[in-house]
Motif scaffolding. Structure first.
Motif, short mmCIF file in Angstrom:
data_model
loop_
_atom_site.label_atom_id
_atom_site.label_comp_id
_atom_site.label_asym_id
_atom_site.label_seq_id
_atom_site.Cartn_x
_atom_site.Cartn_y
_atom_site.Cartn_z
N LEU A 1 101.54 33.73 -58.90
CA LEU A 1 100.24 33.41 -58.31
C LEU A 1 100.42 32.55 -57.06
N LYS A 2 101.34 31.61 -57.11
CA LYS A 2 101.64 30.77 -55.94
C LYS A 2 102.15 31.62 -54.79
N SER A 3 102.95 32.64 -55.10
CA SER A 3 103.45 33.55 -54.08
C SER A 3 102.30 34.34 -53.44
N ALA B 1 91.37 38.34 -57.77
CA ALA B 1 90.54 39.54 -57.88
C ALA B 1 91.05 40.45 -58.99
N GLN B 2 92.37 40.66 -59.03
CA GLN B 2 92.96 41.56 -60.03
C GLN B 2 94.28 40.99 -60.49
N ALA B 3 94.62 41.30 -61.73
CA ALA B 3 95.93 40.97 -62.28
C ALA B 3 96.35 42.15 -63.15
N THR C 1 101.23 42.54 -61.06
CA THR C 1 100.72 42.48 -59.69
C THR C 1 99.48 41.60 -59.69
N ILE C 2 99.47 40.60 -58.81
CA ILE C 2 98.31 39.72 -58.67
C ILE C 2 97.74 39.93 -57.27
N ILE C 3 96.43 40.20 -57.21
CA ILE C 3 95.73 40.38 -55.94
C ILE C 3 94.70 39.27 -55.82
N VAL C 4 94.79 38.51 -54.73
CA VAL C 4 93.82 37.45 -54.46
C VAL C 4 92.93 37.91 -53.32
#
Length: 137
Positions: free
Chosen positions: A63-65, A84-86, A116-119
């Protein structure tokens, strides 16, 4: 003459980070991913810091990345980012065996996962409007 540049898969107000070979089953990783979906990044980081699950540390690093990618690569405002998505998916599975009684053996599966984490950057005005409608329902 090279290939034309591929269009960006994400919107202009989004950034992502991908992590593979996380040494935990996808089911267990999805429990941690559910904790952070839809939350502001500050809240999600705090939740992961105090989560007692072993995999919360690598997810926090991922998440920090994603936050750093949003800030450095796409010039997004860190204070208005939301998870938004994980996504959680399967990766490879190590197969091991263990001797059992009467000459048999048991297979031990050691699964790995990918995540995959989308912010996404959200407007303050849109955030307050959605909060009001959510409280009324």
């Amino acid at each position: 003459m090279g290939k034309p540049a591929r269009e960006r898969a994400l919107a202009d107000n989004e950034a992502c980070a991908k992590g593979g070979l996380l040494r935990v089953s996808p089911f267990k990783l999805n429990l941690v991913a559910q904790m952070i979906r839809g939350k502001p990044v500050e809240t999600a980081m705090n939740d992961l810091e105090f989560c007692r699950k072993r995999i919360a540390g690598p997810v926090r690093k991922l998440l920090k990345s994603a936050i750093d990618n949003a800030e450095n690569n796409h010039q997004l405002d860190v204070d208005s980012l939301v998870v938004a998505q994980a996504h959680v998916g399967k990766h490879l599975v190590m197969k091991r065996s263990r001797a059992r009684a009467r000459g048999r053996f048991a297979r031990i599966l050691k699964p790995f996962s990918r995540m995959t984490i989308i912010v996404r950057e959200v407007d303050e005005s849109a955030e307050s409007e959605t909060g009001k409608t959510g409280e009324e329902n």
